[in-house]
Design a protein around this motif. Structure first.
Motif, PDB file in Angstrom:
ATOM      1  N   TYR A   1       0.157  -4.914  25.995  1.00  0.00           N
ATOM      2  CA  TYR A   1      -0.951  -5.430  26.616  1.00  0.00           C
ATOM      3  C   TYR A   1      -2.242  -5.276  25.624  1.00  0.00           C
ATOM      4  CZ  TYR A   1       2.094  -5.990  30.570  1.00  0.00           C
ATOM      5  OH  TYR A   1       3.053  -6.223  31.692  1.00  0.00           O
ATOM      6  N   LYS A   2      -2.220  -4.290  25.142  1.00  0.00           N
ATOM      7  CA  LYS A   2      -3.435  -3.924  24.461  1.00  0.00           C
ATOM      8  C   LYS A   2      -3.726  -4.765  23.204  1.00  0.00           C
ATOM      9  CE  LYS A   2      -5.937  -0.141  21.984  1.00  0.00           C
ATOM     10  NZ  LYS A   2      -5.827   1.280  21.493  1.00  0.00           N
ATOM     11  N   GLU A   3      -2.631  -5.334  22.718  1.00  0.00           N
ATOM     12  CA  GLU A   3      -2.666  -6.170  21.581  1.00  0.00           C
ATOM     13  C   GLU A   3      -2.728  -7.604  22.057  1.00  0.00           C
ATOM     14  OE1 GLU A   3      -2.997  -6.681  17.724  1.00  0.00           O
ATOM     15  OE2 GLU A   3      -2.512  -5.015  18.693  1.00  0.00           O
ATOM     16  N   LEU A   4      -2.355  -8.030  23.277  1.00  0.00           N
ATOM     17  CA  LEU A   4      -2.418  -9.329  23.892  1.00  0.00           C
ATOM     18  C   LEU A   4      -4.064  -9.515  24.153  1.00  0.00           C
ATOM     19  CD1 LEU A   4       0.428  -9.961  26.340  1.00  0.00           C
ATOM     20  CD2 LEU A   4      -0.434 -11.622  24.828  1.00  0.00           C
ATOM     21  N   HIS A   5      -4.667  -8.494  24.683  1.00  0.00           N
ATOM     22  CA  HIS A   5      -6.038  -8.632  25.209  1.00  0.00           C
ATOM     23  C   HIS A   5      -7.042  -7.825  24.258  1.00  0.00           C
ATOM     24  CE1 HIS A   5      -4.642 -10.554  28.733  1.00  0.00           C
ATOM     25  NE2 HIS A   5      -3.666  -9.504  28.770  1.00  0.00           N
ATOM     26  N   GLY A   6      -6.593  -7.543  22.930  1.00  0.00           N
ATOM     27  CA  GLY A   6      -7.517  -6.585  22.044  1.00  0.00           C
ATOM     28  C   GLY A   6      -8.730  -7.361  21.621  1.00  0.00           C
ATOM     29  N   ASP A   7      -8.834  -8.713  21.631  1.00  0.00           N
ATOM     30  CA  ASP A   7     -10.181  -9.287  21.311  1.00  0.00           C
ATOM     31  C   ASP A   7     -10.206 -10.480  22.075  1.00  0.00           C
ATOM     32  OD1 ASP A   7     -10.805  -7.501  18.904  1.00  0.00           O
ATOM     33  OD2 ASP A   7      -9.184  -8.241  18.004  1.00  0.00           O
ATOM     34  N   ALA A   8     -11.551 -10.751  22.244  1.00  0.00           N
ATOM     35  CA  ALA A   8     -11.945 -12.097  23.143  1.00  0.00           C
ATOM     36  C   ALA A   8     -11.356 -13.199  22.248  1.00  0.00           C
ATOM     37  CB  ALA A   8     -13.364 -12.289  23.265  1.00  0.00           C
ATOM     38  N   ASP A   9     -11.057 -13.365  21.010  1.00  0.00           N
ATOM     39  CA  ASP A   9     -10.608 -14.768  20.218  1.00  0.00           C
ATOM     40  C   ASP A   9      -8.928 -14.582  20.332  1.00  0.00           C
ATOM     41  OD1 ASP A   9     -10.113 -12.599  18.588  1.00  0.00           O
ATOM     42  OD2 ASP A   9     -11.201 -13.423  16.977  1.00  0.00           O
TER      43      ASP A   9
ATOM     44  N   GLN B   1      -6.769 -13.493  18.327  1.00  0.00           N
ATOM     45  CA  GLN B   1      -6.240 -13.616  17.067  1.00  0.00           C
ATOM     46  C   GLN B   1      -5.662 -12.555  16.255  1.00  0.00           C
ATOM     47  OE1 GLN B   1      -5.681 -16.836  16.044  1.00  0.00           O
ATOM     48  NE2 GLN B   1      -6.819 -17.857  18.085  1.00  0.00           N
ATOM     49  N   ASN B   2      -4.889 -12.604  15.083  1.00  0.00           N
ATOM     50  CA  ASN B   2      -4.596 -11.673  14.458  1.00  0.00           C
ATOM     51  C   ASN B   2      -3.808 -10.538  15.236  1.00  0.00           C
ATOM     52  OD1 ASN B   2      -5.601 -12.976  12.312  1.00  0.00           O
ATOM     53  ND2 ASN B   2      -7.593 -12.185  12.676  1.00  0.00           N
ATOM     54  N   HIS B   3      -2.741 -10.908  16.041  1.00  0.00           N
ATOM     55  CA  HIS B   3      -2.051  -9.922  16.651  1.00  0.00           C
ATOM     56  C   HIS B   3      -1.211  -8.967  15.726  1.00  0.00           C
ATOM     57  CE1 HIS B   3      -3.709 -11.185  20.471  1.00  0.00           C
ATOM     58  NE2 HIS B   3      -3.015 -12.538  20.155  1.00  0.00           N
ATOM     59  N   ASP B   4      -0.853  -7.893  15.943  1.00  0.00           N
ATOM     60  CA  ASP B   4      -0.123  -6.962  15.479  1.00  0.00           C
ATOM     61  C   ASP B   4       1.180  -6.303  16.442  1.00  0.00           C
ATOM     62  OD1 ASP B   4       1.623  -5.137  13.708  1.00  0.00           O
ATOM     63  OD2 ASP B   4      -0.245  -3.790  13.286  1.00  0.00           O
ATOM     64  N   TRP B   5       2.016  -6.746  16.541  1.00  0.00           N
ATOM     65  CA  TRP B   5       2.861  -6.306  17.512  1.00  0.00           C
ATOM     66  C   TRP B   5       4.030  -4.952  17.104  1.00  0.00           C
ATOM     67  CZ3 TRP B   5       1.273  -8.574  21.537  1.00  0.00           C
ATOM     68  CH2 TRP B   5       0.631  -9.802  21.446  1.00  0.00           C
ATOM     69  N   SER B   6       3.467  -4.529  15.819  1.00  0.00           N
ATOM     70  CA  SER B   6       4.551  -3.311  15.253  1.00  0.00           C
ATOM     71  C   SER B   6       4.477  -2.132  16.219  1.00  0.00           C
ATOM     72  CB  SER B   6       4.061  -3.277  13.983  1.00  0.00           C
ATOM     73  OG  SER B   6       2.880  -2.730  13.815  1.00  0.00           O
ATOM     74  N   VAL B   7       3.339  -1.825  16.722  1.00  0.00           N
ATOM     75  CA  VAL B   7       3.278  -0.622  17.529  1.00  0.00           C
ATOM     76  C   VAL B   7       4.047  -0.560  18.644  1.00  0.00           C
ATOM     77  CG1 VAL B   7       1.754   0.894  18.748  1.00  0.00           C
ATOM     78  CG2 VAL B   7       1.237  -0.062  16.560  1.00  0.00           C
ATOM     79  N   ALA B   8       4.140  -1.980  19.453  1.00  0.00           N
ATOM     80  CA  ALA B   8       4.964  -2.023  20.777  1.00  0.00           C
ATOM     81  C   ALA B   8       6.327  -2.181  20.280  1.00  0.00           C
ATOM     82  CB  ALA B   8       4.572  -3.165  21.140  1.00  0.00           C
TER      83      ALA B   8
END
Length: 356
Positions: free
Chosen positions: A197-205, A207-214
């Protein structure tokens, strides 16, 4: 003392059970107060956060004091629902804020006489900042809960270590360790969801998601409890985020082909296969168009009386020319194969082939 069997298991203490039951009843009552408070004051109302913290403390105390009671009353699920409801509240606020921002950027609103004033929406960056702060706090809570569970059972505090959780403590039974393992497994899935969820809504744009932590949390959850299909389903969800249908299918199948299958994965698979079917139609239409153009070119060459090469030499020249003109052809071929392979699995899984 003939005929008397001594047990190493600690006897249940009536007083402690009464305390746990009291805590549970208190949590239920506080949840009712929370719903009433949110209905009247909204999710941002005064004392909402304090009330949530009190409920969370009650549930955490039950899990640590009486694991059997927690299992029989689904306390861990109730604890996650408490967090998830707030996540959904934040996501609703984000959507509303982004919609209001889009409407504002499209042009000034013309005031209409007699119309009600529209409440100004929260700035997107402020909502996102609050959401990220909440997710970080929730992450810290679940990290601490895992450490407390492991400490209670005499296990190493580094829950990312490669040591197996079934290391023996003479004062704890195998059943106790198994329950601890299952609880840690669930906490790791929750931590993966929080990171997602943090990565999904990390930035307003967005872009540039990093799913490695999840992904790492989900993989660790699998290592704690390989019989569970839930983390495989979550990894499949991550695969859909990056458009990897083949990996998603693999993980959904793994989610169903374990001792404790995650049944929602079946519905997710059907939705994925339907989406893939549309991709397959588009690919087939594109392929037919390319074949049609190639056929027209061949007929044109024959009409003009152009010389033809022997098959071997002609094939070599054709491949060389194709590589020079289409440097991305290998990637396209791989993409085509993956789409068709997933489509084949969809046909086998759903037992339908009306489109082929």
């Amino acid at each position: 003392m003939d005929g008397v069997t001594m047990s190493n298991e600690p006897e249940a203490v009536p007083g402690s059970q009464a305390i746990v039951q009291q805590r549970f009843n208190q949590a239920i009552e506080l949840e009712k107060q929370l719903r009433s408070l949110i209905d009247s004051k909204g999710p941002l109302g005064v004392n909402v956060w304090d009330l949530r913290c009190k409920i969370r403390d009650c549930y955490e105390g039950i899990i640590l004091d009486d694991h059997d009671f927690a299992e029989s009353h689904d306390v861990e699920q109730a604890l996650w629902r408490l967090h998830y409801k707030q996540i959904e509240e934040f996501r609703t606020r984000i959507r509303k804020s982004m919609a209001a921002t889009t409407a504002t950027s499209s042009g000034p609103t013309i005031p209409i006489p007699g119309a009600k004033n529209i409440t100004r929406s929260e700035p997107v960056h402020k909502v996102l900042a609050s959401f990220k702060s909440f997710l970080s706090e929730a992450k810290g809570f679940y990290h601490e809960l895992i450490l407390k569970l492991r400490a209670k059972h005499g296990l190493p505090q580094d829950f990312f270590s490669t040591e197996e959780i079934n290391c023996t403590n003479n004062q704890k039974s195998a059943a106790d360790l198994k329950r601890c393992q299952l609880s840690c497994h669930r906490c790791l899935i929750y931590l993966g969801d929080l990171a997602r969820y943090k990565e999904l809504h990390g930035d307003a744009d967005g872009q540039n998601h990093d799913w490695s932590v999840a992904a790492n949390y989900y993989l660790k959850a699998i290592s704690f409890w390989p019989a569970s299909g839930n983390p495989h389903n979550q990894l499949a969800v991550l695969a859909t985020y990056v458009g990897d249908e083949l990996l998603a299918v693999y993980r959904y199948f793994r989610s169903l082909a374990v001792e404790m299958p995650f049944l929602t994965a079946r519905d997710n698979l059907i939705l994925l296969f339907e989406k893939n079917r549309q991709h397959y139609f588009q690919l087939s239409a594109s392929t037919n168009e390319s074949n049609s153009q190639a056929s027209k070119f061949s007929e044109s060459a024959k009409t003009k009386g152009e010389k033809t090469l022997p098959i071997g030499d002609g094939m070599k020249l054709a491949l060389k020319d194709h590589k020079q003109q289409n440097p991305g052809s290998t990637a396209e071929m791989r993409k085509s194969f993956r789409v068709r392979f997933v489509r084949l699995n969809g046909i086998l899984f759903t037992k339908t082939r009306e489109d082929i």
